[in-house]
Motif scaffolding. Structure first.
Motif, short mmCIF file in Angstrom:
data_model
loop_
_atom_site.label_atom_id
_atom_site.label_comp_id
_atom_site.label_asym_id
_atom_site.label_seq_id
_atom_site.Cartn_x
_atom_site.Cartn_y
_atom_site.Cartn_z
N GLY A 74 39.12 43.79 39.63
CA GLY A 74 40.58 43.71 39.28
C GLY A 74 41.03 43.83 37.82
O GLY A 74 42.28 43.71 37.62
N GLY A 75 40.08 44.00 37.08
CA GLY A 75 40.64 44.05 35.40
C GLY A 75 40.97 42.53 35.08
O GLY A 75 41.27 41.60 35.91
N ALA A 76 41.21 42.22 33.80
CA ALA A 76 41.61 40.98 33.54
C ALA A 76 42.90 40.67 33.75
O ALA A 76 43.24 39.57 34.15
CB ALA A 76 41.74 41.05 31.73
N THR A 77 43.98 41.65 34.02
CA THR A 77 45.10 41.46 34.47
C THR A 77 45.26 40.46 35.88
O THR A 77 45.95 39.87 36.20
CB THR A 77 45.81 43.04 34.84
N GLN A 78 44.24 41.45 36.95
CA GLN A 78 44.34 40.39 38.04
C GLN A 78 43.88 38.90 37.84
O GLN A 78 44.58 38.19 38.51
CB GLN A 78 43.17 41.27 38.86
N HIS A 79 43.12 38.63 36.99
CA HIS A 79 42.79 37.29 36.64
C HIS A 79 43.98 36.45 36.14
O HIS A 79 43.78 35.27 36.11
CB HIS A 79 41.35 37.22 35.91
N PHE A 80 44.70 37.15 35.51
CA PHE A 80 46.05 36.39 34.95
C PHE A 80 46.68 35.83 35.96
O PHE A 80 47.03 34.54 36.04
CB PHE A 80 47.06 37.34 34.31
N ALA A 81 46.44 36.21 37.32
CA ALA A 81 47.17 35.61 38.52
C ALA A 81 46.02 34.87 39.32
O ALA A 81 46.47 33.63 39.92
CB ALA A 81 47.41 36.64 39.67
N ILE A 147 44.25 30.70 26.20
CA ILE A 147 44.35 31.38 25.01
C ILE A 147 43.92 32.97 25.12
O ILE A 147 43.03 33.35 26.00
CB ILE A 147 43.67 31.05 23.74
N VAL A 148 44.19 33.96 24.27
CA VAL A 148 43.53 35.13 24.38
C VAL A 148 42.83 35.12 23.05
O VAL A 148 43.33 35.15 21.96
CB VAL A 148 44.59 36.45 24.69
N ALA A 149 41.52 35.04 23.20
CA ALA A 149 40.75 34.93 21.98
C ALA A 149 40.95 35.91 20.96
O ALA A 149 41.12 35.86 19.83
CB ALA A 149 39.05 34.95 22.42
N GLU A 151 43.64 39.34 20.51
CA GLU A 151 44.73 40.25 20.77
C GLU A 151 44.66 41.53 20.34
O GLU A 151 44.90 42.16 19.44
CB GLU A 151 45.99 39.58 20.51
N THR A 152 44.19 42.21 21.35
CA THR A 152 43.78 43.88 21.43
C THR A 152 44.89 44.64 20.86
O THR A 152 44.66 45.64 19.86
CB THR A 152 43.50 44.41 22.70
N ILE A 153 46.09 44.20 20.98
CA ILE A 153 47.29 45.02 20.42
C ILE A 153 47.81 44.71 19.26
O ILE A 153 47.95 45.51 18.33
CB ILE A 153 48.43 45.22 21.50
N ALA A 171 39.89 31.36 28.32
CA ALA A 171 40.04 32.32 27.33
C ALA A 171 39.78 33.72 27.61
O ALA A 171 38.77 34.00 28.47
CB ALA A 171 39.20 31.88 26.05
N ASP A 172 40.71 34.57 27.57
CA ASP A 172 40.58 36.02 27.78
C ASP A 172 40.00 36.60 26.44
O ASP A 172 40.51 36.75 25.30
CB ASP A 172 41.91 36.37 28.01
N PHE A 173 38.45 36.93 26.77
CA PHE A 173 37.79 37.44 25.50
C PHE A 173 37.69 39.01 25.92
O PHE A 173 36.52 39.64 25.52
CB PHE A 173 36.57 36.69 25.79
N SER A 174 38.50 39.61 26.65
CA SER A 174 38.51 40.94 26.96
C SER A 174 37.88 41.99 25.83
O SER A 174 36.94 42.63 25.81
CB SER A 174 39.75 41.66 27.50
N SER A 175 38.54 41.70 24.52
CA SER A 175 38.13 42.51 23.43
C SER A 175 37.32 42.01 22.34
O SER A 175 37.08 42.67 21.36
CB SER A 175 39.50 43.24 22.98
N SER A 176 36.68 40.78 22.73
CA SER A 176 35.86 40.30 21.45
C SER A 176 34.59 39.68 22.22
O SER A 176 33.65 39.13 21.45
CB SER A 176 36.63 39.11 20.93
N ALA A 194 35.40 44.68 31.26
CA ALA A 194 34.16 45.04 30.77
C ALA A 194 34.54 46.61 29.65
O ALA A 194 33.58 46.69 28.89
CB ALA A 194 33.49 45.79 31.70
N GLN A 195 35.59 47.00 29.99
CA GLN A 195 35.74 48.45 29.10
C GLN A 195 35.77 48.45 27.67
O GLN A 195 36.27 49.38 26.99
CB GLN A 195 37.04 49.09 29.87
N LYS A 196 35.54 47.46 26.92
CA LYS A 196 35.56 47.46 25.37
C LYS A 196 33.85 47.01 24.98
O LYS A 196 33.45 48.13 24.62
CB LYS A 196 36.32 46.37 24.94
N1 PMP Z 1 43.68 40.91 27.93
C1 PMP Z 1 43.32 42.03 26.66
C2 PMP Z 1 42.81 41.08 25.63
C3 PMP Z 1 43.27 43.17 27.05
O1 PMP Z 1 42.73 43.85 25.81
C4 PMP Z 1 43.48 43.88 28.15
C5 PMP Z 1 43.38 45.41 28.06
N2 PMP Z 1 43.42 46.06 26.96
C6 PMP Z 1 43.76 43.14 29.15
C7 PMP Z 1 43.91 41.82 29.07
C8 PMP Z 1 44.05 43.94 30.40
O2 PMP Z 1 43.06 44.53 31.17
P1 PMP Z 1 42.86 45.11 32.34
O3 PMP Z 1 43.30 46.45 32.22
O4 PMP Z 1 41.26 45.20 32.64
O5 PMP Z 1 43.54 44.43 33.37
#
Ligand code: PMP
Length: 361
Positions: A74-81, A147-149, A151-153, A171-176, A194-196
């Motif tokens: 579901g990607g990190a986004t699905q877990h926001f919900a 928190i988002v550990a 922030e990728t953007i 904590a969202d650690f998607s990018s770290s 996973a995609q980072k």
């Molecule tokens: N959280 C962070 C910190 C991200 O960098 C991203 C994607 N770049 C997301 C969430 C969203 O991830 P996804 O596309 O896997 O839902």
């Protein structure tokens, strides 16, 4: 064509030895006389691979025994919900410390499922700062503090955990994830797409303290329940088998190179070299982030004249430096320096930047 140095924010560069191994095993894997994509996830070979991947994550991150390791979708986004659905009662407060685009989205996606309270928000600084530790408070009644550990953007990273008292930090650690030492015991939940730093997209790694799995949360189907996923070894349904396999190869590659400690040293070396080049460019390049808040993984930078952006991107790509275009929210450039990006890539970028500024200055 040969491979370039890939600075993509995600999906991102993968270790070349891992790709080569996957290539070598593509037609026949694990003595199965078929590829990993063509066998049952409930078969012996796949289950053994999945168990090894979990064991390797536990080793890499020194995960305490009272945490479950989940491989989800579901990607990190699905877990926001799903996080509020699993961890908060309907209408219960959940606190969000917002330091960038993804934190803002996480709070917004929680709205249908709980009462998210944004207790700190660095939007007024255009997400270039971290809130001072004493400038906000987590409510003791909050279901969790999010928190988002990293922030990728925006290129803003917490140097360590926040203090939320007895409230579990999610904590969202998607990018770290796996980029530096993390004391897992300071968090209730760590989750990451996973995609980072882990592998291909389609997979979410989650470390969750087991007492949180016992929370009632909200009425939900089994497939939306972390407790059910934990009880079934993340195999409630068919998982993304190839992504899981490749993640396992990345974990093995990391362990062969000395684990997180090794990559943290490399990541600090890469980031400090690039920030030094930006800060020492006499204003030709600029990183807008407060020094203590700067990310090790994602380095946004602007040229002093945005009219030069197109030439910078065209010429850098021609030089084999890929995907440097910044996110549209921030503009300019962004170099992502994940584990699989070698120091040589950063050295090549720094050389290119110096040459470009000389020619355009
Ligand atoms: N959280 C962070 C910190 C991200 O960098 C991203 C994607 N770049 C997301 C969430 C969203 O991830 P996804 O596309 O896997 O839902």
């Amino acid at each position: 064509m040969s491979r370039g140095f890939n600075f993509s924010a995600g999906p991102a560069v993968l270790p070349e030895p891992v790709l080569r191994r996957a290539q070598a095993e593509l037609l026949e894997w694990g003595g199965e006389r078929a590829s990993v994509m063509e066998v049952s996830h409930r078969g012996k070979a796949f289950v053994a691979m999945a168990e090894k991947a979990e064991a390797d994550v536990r080793l890499l991150m020194d995960v305490p025994d009272d945490y479950a390791v989940l491989f989800l979708q579901g990607g990190a986004t699905q877990h926001f919900a799903l996080l509020p659905i699993n961890l908060a009662e309907a209408g219960q407060r959940a606190d969000y410390v917002v330091t960038g685009t993804w934190g803002k989205k996480a709070a917004s996606e929680a709205k249908p499922h709980c009462a998210p309270a944004v207790v700190a928000d660095t939007a007024p600084s255009s997400f270039t700062t971290l809130p001072a530790a004493g400038s906000y408070a987590i409510a003791p009644t909050a279901a969790y503090a999010h928190i988002v550990a990293n922030e990728t953007i925006n290129g803003v990273e917490f140097p360590g955990p926040i203090d939320a008292g007895a409230v579990p930090v999610v904590a969202d650690f998607s990018s770290s994830i796996l980029s530096r030492h993390v004391d897992v015991s300071r968090y209730g939940v760590i989750y990451a797409g996973a995609q980072k730093n882990i592998g291909p997209s389609g997979l979410v790694l989650m470390l969750i303290r087991k007492d949180l799995l016992a929370r009632r949360g909200q009425p939900r189907a089994k497939i939306l329940s972390y407790a059910e996923h934990a009880a079934q070894g993340s195999m409630l349904n068919t998982p993304p088998t190839f992504s899981w396999y490749l993640a396992g190869l990345v974990f093995e590659w990391m362990l062969e190179h000395g684990g997180v400690a090794h990559f943290e040293v490399e990541n600090r070396r890469k980031a400090s070299s690039l920030y030094a080049a930006i800060d020492g460019s006499g204003g030709f390049y600029r990183n807008p982030v407060d020094v203590p808040a700067r990310s090790l993984m994602n380095v946004p930078f602007m040229l002093h004249d945005a009219a030069l952006d197109a030439a910078f991107l065209r010429e850098s790509e021609a030089a084999g430096l890929l995907a440097l275009k910044g996110h549209r929210d921030v503009g300019g450039m962004r170099a992502s320096l994940y584990n699989a990006l070698p120091y040589a890539a950063v050295a090549a970028l720094i050389d290119f930047m110096a040459d470009f500024s000389k020619r355009s200055g």
